[in-house]
Each structure stands twice: as C-alpha cells, then as structure tokens.
Design a protein around this motif. Structure first.
Motif, PDB file in Angstrom:
ATOM      1  N   MET A 198       0.833  -1.206   0.000  1.00 12.44           N
ATOM      2  CA  MET A 198       0.000   0.000   0.000  1.00 12.44           C
ATOM      3  C   MET A 198       0.871   1.261   0.000  1.00 12.44           C
ATOM      4  O   MET A 198       0.658   2.168  -0.802  1.00 12.44           O
ATOM      5  CB  MET A 198      -0.913  -0.005   1.220  1.00 12.44           C
ATOM      6  N   PHE A 199       1.863   1.288   0.896  1.00 15.56           N
ATOM      7  CA  PHE A 199       2.725   2.481   0.971  1.00 15.56           C
ATOM      8  C   PHE A 199       3.468   2.690  -0.344  1.00 15.56           C
ATOM      9  O   PHE A 199       3.553   3.814  -0.859  1.00 15.56           O
ATOM     10  CB  PHE A 199       3.722   2.356   2.120  1.00 15.56           C
ATOM     11  N   TRP A 219       1.144   4.228  -2.797  1.00 11.72           N
ATOM     12  CA  TRP A 219       0.994   5.677  -2.592  1.00 11.72           C
ATOM     13  C   TRP A 219       2.174   6.422  -3.207  1.00 11.72           C
ATOM     14  O   TRP A 219       2.005   7.445  -3.867  1.00 11.72           O
ATOM     15  CB  TRP A 219       0.931   6.008  -1.103  1.00 11.72           C
ATOM     16  N   GLY A 246       1.972   9.003  -6.288  1.00  9.70           N
ATOM     17  CA  GLY A 246       2.410  10.379  -6.102  1.00  9.70           C
ATOM     18  C   GLY A 246       3.449  10.783  -7.145  1.00  9.70           C
ATOM     19  O   GLY A 246       3.399  11.884  -7.694  1.00  9.70           O
ATOM     20  N   LEU A 259       8.401   6.913   0.505  1.00 11.66           N
ATOM     21  CA  LEU A 259       7.311   5.950   0.653  1.00 11.66           C
ATOM     22  C   LEU A 259       7.581   4.667  -0.126  1.00 11.66           C
ATOM     23  O   LEU A 259       7.309   3.564   0.350  1.00 11.66           O
ATOM     24  CB  LEU A 259       5.996   6.574   0.162  1.00 11.66           C
TER      25      LEU A 259
END
Lengths: 500, 151
Positions: free
Chosen positions: B15-16, B19, B23, B51
């Motif tokens: 998930m991270f 992200w 981004g 991230l």
C-alpha cells in the motif's frame, strides 16, 4: 513574583461569569461524549469545534480545552464501570479499575481516579505557568532552521511513541506529510495533487482528516467487535479506605511526574503517559502480581498521568505554536479560525488569552470532580444506551461538524473517504496518529525547509551549525538510536504489550 | 516452494509503495527545482521516493517474518457507514437537514449489529428534531430544514 502575578491575572480572566460558564459547559459536554464508548477526544473536539465558532477567542478556547479534558476524564469512567475504554488513553485504567469495580469498589476507584486527576491537573497547570514564559522567550529566537529541526524532533517522537512496527510508523509520517502538501503551493502558486478540483485548492481540512481517521474509522472498528459491555449498577461507597489511600497517593505523585514529562514530548500526550505510568508502577511494585486484579496504584497512576499529559501537551502549542498531538492540532485550527496565529508571540500579545486559558484548566479540573462524583448516577445511565443507537447519532454529529466548517458537502464526502482509509489502516496494523501529525506539519515543514535553505544559500549544514537546531536534531537522532538499540526496543515492545 | 505469507506487513508495504508510485506519477510534471530554490515538486518527490523505499522494506519484512495476519473484513458496516455519510453529503444542500438526517441515521443503522426499523425511525425523528433546534436555531447554521424545492 512574576508567576503569582501571571496567575492572578489569569484568574481575573477565567473567573468572569461568562468564562466560568463556558468552561463548565465544555467540561460537561466533553464528559458527556467522553463517557460514550467508542468516541475519543480528537473526534469529540472535532465534532464540537463548530459550537465555538460564534464565541470570542478566550471563551472559545477555554471551552475547547474543557471539552478535551472532560472527554479524557469521561473515558476513565467508562473504563472503570464497563471495562470498555471510552478512549485509548484509558485502556490501562480498564485493567485494574474494572477489577476494583467487580470487587464492589467501583465508587472508590472512581473517587481515586477523580482525585488523582485533580492533583495531576493542578500540578500540570502550575508547570505550564512556570515553564511557558522562558520557553516562549527561547522560541522567539527561532528561525526557519530551528523550526524545521523542532518539527523533525516532533515527528521522530510520534514514530517512537506509536504502537507496533517502527517502519510502518515512519511510512505513515511520510504519507501524512505528502497528504498535507495537497493543494496550492504557496511559493509558486502551482496546484499539487488537486485533480483540478477547485475545492482541493486550499488543501484538505484537518478536521476532515481527523473526523475520518478517528471518528468514522473508530465507529467501523467498533461495529465489528461484539458489544461486550457489562454494567455493574452498584457503585458502592465513593470513599476509599485508608489502605487504598495510602497506596494511591505515592502512585499519583509518580504518575503525575511521568505524565507531565511525556505530555510535553511531541506525539505524546495522554496516551503514552498512561501506558508509561502503568508499566512503571508494575515494575517498582513489591508484588507485581496484584496488577490486573484490582490494584489501586493501577488506577491512580495512569489516571493522574493521562490528565497531567493532556494538560502539559498544551506547552508546545502555547509556546511554540506546534501541535504535539491531534487534539492540539485541532486547537491550532480553532485559534486560526479566531484569527490568532499560534506561536511564541501569543503570550506577550494576548496575555489574557494565554493566562486565561491556563488558569481555566485548573478551574475545569475542579469542576470535573464536582461533575463526576456526585453526578455519577447520570453517567451510569448514559452508559446503558446501546451502541446500535449511539453510533448513528455519532455519525450524524460528525457529519454536521465537518459540514459546518466550510458549509461544504464535498468535505463531508471526503471525510467518508478518510474513514475508509482509516479502516484499511486499522486492518493493516498502522497507527493513524503519526500520519495525522505529519499531515499537520507537512506544509509548515516544507515552508521552513525552503526558508532555511534560502537563508543559508542552499547549504544544508545550516541545520547543524545553528546551536539550538543542532541540539534538537541531536535529540531526534538520540531518540531514534534508542529505539533501534535492541535493549530499549524490547522494553518498548514489552511496555505496549503488558499494558495492552 | 516458499508459500507467500499474506500478513499485515506484506499488504501494508504494498500500500505504501502504491501511494509513493501514485504520487510520483501524478506529480511528474511538477518542477523540482534545486535545494536552494525548491520547486513545487521537490518535497513531493522526496516523500514519494521515501514511501516507495519504506513500502519495499515493509513488504520484504512481511515476506521474511511471519507477522500478524490480516483479519477478515466486515463489509456491511464499512459499506453502510460510508454510504450513510455520502448520502448526507449529497442530500444536505439539495434536500435540507431533515431528509439528510433521516438518510444518514437509517442507512448508518443498517450497518449495525441488528436493525430494528421502528426504533431507528424514532431515533432518526428525535435526532432530526434535536439537530434542527441545536444547529439551525441554536448555532444559526445556514441550512434549509425542509427540502427547498417543496417550500
């Protein structure tokens, strides 16, 4: 004496009829909502924020502060009587508080919690009054580099203090910082991650994030647990026995000390304070096996600690303008809505606000004892409201609360999205607090980093050449190092495990 | 062959990283500038790479160390609570506070452990009345009570 003058001046503000009234109202409503299980202080404060918009700054902040420690306190009542923490910082109070209640000592447990909180609140108020003036004077010397380093320290603190995996906490901080950058970049005017949605131009409101990640996600998490409240209607006598008293007061002293220190730390506040104090009591007790079976110290220490921590977490807010935890971030929001920019200048430019709020905290603590001990019957009745009726009501108030900030239905929908995100985080074992702190500090950090680099002509060494900044970074590094060291890491894990 | 463990860390790491990637992709046009004069893309890029790296590390940890498993998802509360809030968001301005309150309370209650229609109706009516008195008469929020197209 400067301290005495300040306090007298503060009381002359907080003891006006209007301010007493709003302090009482805040404490009362805070307790009312805090007693309800499954809604913690951040969501409570966020929900009630709009109620203070129409007040002038001093009563507004006095009332909000009252709501905060009222909610804090209400959570303990729930913990003791029904073994269900009203909010996370009273999780440890459940352990021994509920056991005392089962032994028929519920009244005594409540009284000890109330008196320990009052003592802690009094001491913490004094500490704020003593520590704030020199700290603000120091903070007035801060330039961009110092502010940046201070925020780094704050974020490192929130990582260290989060439950569970450190790596995940770091990632949550990064994600929070990134989400905080959504909106128009103040330096270049460029829009970032706004998807051309005009409502995102000013960024995402903090209340939206807090309401989603705390309010809505808490409801979702509660809905999948079985309602395991068992209410013991007999409170028994409120009077602690002499033996209970003898055990409670040194624990209160220790709890207050631990709480006051941990509360000042960024990312700390009430939660860590109560865990830390409980673990400490268990460690130094001659007979640790009594804990979890109704030990008086197991109520007095965490209760005094969480109240002291809740109070001293105002210190970084009032002196530096930096929020240490989500509730303080909401306070910043409230100050800005009132047209006050938080920072070290508040104390000199608006002394009536500064000292009025501080002295009102002591007043609020006295009111808490009065509200809670004689009126305990009312709160018990409130506890019997089943969750299936409570949560739709909480939902409604959260939604209206978000809407009323900017009269924007869009933000309510956005809060739903953050609720969903919060649920995912909950399922994946990611604590939301570091994300929220990152979110608040994101734009501030970028701004100060930019400014510091401009001032130093692009030389990153500026952060270690300026002495205060260097000390702050050193502290952050030391904190990180401590956590990575195996010895400390074990105790940290154990502390959270024992208390949980 | 080693069986892939679906634990919390494994999923959280992905998930991270997701992200971070999102981004970077969304922010590819933002000028980064230099450390001296940071452009709007400087911080986002820094954070997204962070991230991505952290996500990778967490995923790897999830593969190596047997961590806590991801618990079963409860879809009903999730869907109903989200739908309730969204309904409120969409209905409040066009249909007024009363309709929006009934919507959020009833739809929300459907996500609860048990649904008692009569009880929920009474709850919604009581809350609607309370909300009107508190927010419209008490706090003067600029909201319509009844659907504006009816009045």
């Amino acid at each position: 004496m400067e301290l005495l003058d300040n306090l007298v001046f503060g009381f002359s503000v907080s003891l006006t009829l209007q301010n007493i009234l709003f302090c009482f109202l805040g404490v009362l409503v805070g307790t009312l909502i805090g007693v309800l299980p499954g809604i913690g202080p951040p969501a409570t404060v966020a929900m009630l924020l709009p109620a203070t918009f129409y007040l002038s700054p001093v009563p507004a902040l006095i009332m909000l502060a009252g709501i905060y420690y009222g909610a804090q306190y209400g959570g303990s009542t729930t913990a003791i009587l029904v073994n269900m923490p009203g909010e996370s910082s009273s999780v440890v109070t459940c352990l021994d508080g509920y056991q005392m209640a089962r032994k028929g000592r519920a009244g005594a447990a409540l009284a000890i919690a109330a008196l320990a909180s009052l003592f802690a609140g009094t001491m913490a108020t004094l500490l704020i009054a003593i520590a704030s003036p020199p700290l603000s004077r120091l903070a007035l010397k801060f330039l961009a580099a110092e502010y940046f380093s201070l925020m780094v320290l704050g974020l490192v603190g929130s990582i260290v203090l989060a439950h569970g995996s450190l790596l995940k906490a770091v990632a949550m901080v990064f994600l929070g910082l990134l989400l905080g950058l959504i909106g128009t970049d103040i330096n270049s005017g460029a829009e970032r991650f706004t998807f051309d949605v005009p409502m995102l131009g000013d960024g995402i409101g903090f209340v939206v994030v807090a309401m989603g990640l705390f309010g809505l996600a808490e409801i979702l998490a509660n809905l999948e647990k079985r309602d395991r409240r068992q209410i013991d209607p007999s409170i028994g006598t409120l009077m602690p026995t002499r033996e209970e008293f003898r055990l409670a007061w040194p624990a209160t002293l220790r709890g207050t000390t631990i709480g006051a220190i941990l509360g000042v730390l960024p990312g700390g506040g009430a939660l860590l304070a109560s865990f830390g104090a409980y673990a400490f009591e268990k460690k130094i007790s001659r007979d640790p096996s009594r804990f979890g079976k109704g030990a008086v110290e197991g109520v007095a220490a965490p209760e005094s600690a969480n109240n002291a921590g809740a109070q001293t977490s105002f210190i970084p807010l009032l002196t530096l303008g930096i929020p240490g935890n989500p509730v303080m971030a909401l306070m910043i929001g409230a100050m800005m809505i009132q047209g006050i920019s938080p920072g070290p200048q508040v104390m000199t430019q608006q002394p009536e606000l500064f000292w009025g709020v501080i002295t009102s905290m002591w007043l609020g603590n006295v009111m808490l004892v009065i509200i809670n001990l004689p009126m305990i019957g009312i709160w018990v009745r409130l506890l019997k409201v089943p969750y299936r009726l409570l949560f739709p009501s909480i939902l409604l108030f959260c939604a209206i609360g978000v809407y009323s900030l900017n009269n924007s239905g869009f933000e309510v929908g956005l809060a739903a999205l953050f609720g969903l995100m919060g649920y995912v985080f909950y399922k994946l074992g990611c604590e939301p607090a570091p994300l929220v702190l990152g979110f608040i500090l994101g734009p501030l950090m970028e701004e100060n980093l930019r400014r510091a680099m401009l001032l130093s002509h692009g030389d990153p060494l500026v952060f270690v050449q300026r002495p205060i900044s260097a000390v702050l970074l050193l502290m952050a590094a030391a904190l990180l190092l401590l956590v990575v060291l195996p010895v400390f890491r074990k105790t940290r894990e154990q502390a959270f495990k024992e208390a949980a | 062959m080693h069986r892939l463990r679906i634990n919390q860390d494994f999923v959280a790491g992905l998930m991270f990283a997701g992200w971070g990637l999102a981004g970077l992709w969304l922010g590819q046009s933002y000028p980064a500038g230099s450390a001296l004069r940071m452009g709007p893309g400087y911080m986002p890029r820094l954070l997204c790479w962070g991230l991505l790296i952290l996500g990778a590390l967490i995923t790897i940890k999830g593969i190596i160390v047997a961590g806590e498993k991801v618990e079963r998802w409860h879809w009903r509360p999730l869907l109903m609570v989200s739908a309730a809030v969204l309904a409120f968001a969409f209905l409040l301005e066009p249909a007024g506070l009363l309709v929006a309150t009934f919507a959020i309370v009833t739809i929300g209650a459907l996500g609860g452990p048990e649904f008692r229609p009569v009880e929920v109706l009474f709850l919604a009516a009581g809350l609607a009345l309370g909300a009107v008195v508190l927010f419209i008469y008490g706090l003067n929020l600029p909201l319509a009570i009844w659907p504006p197209f009816l009045v």
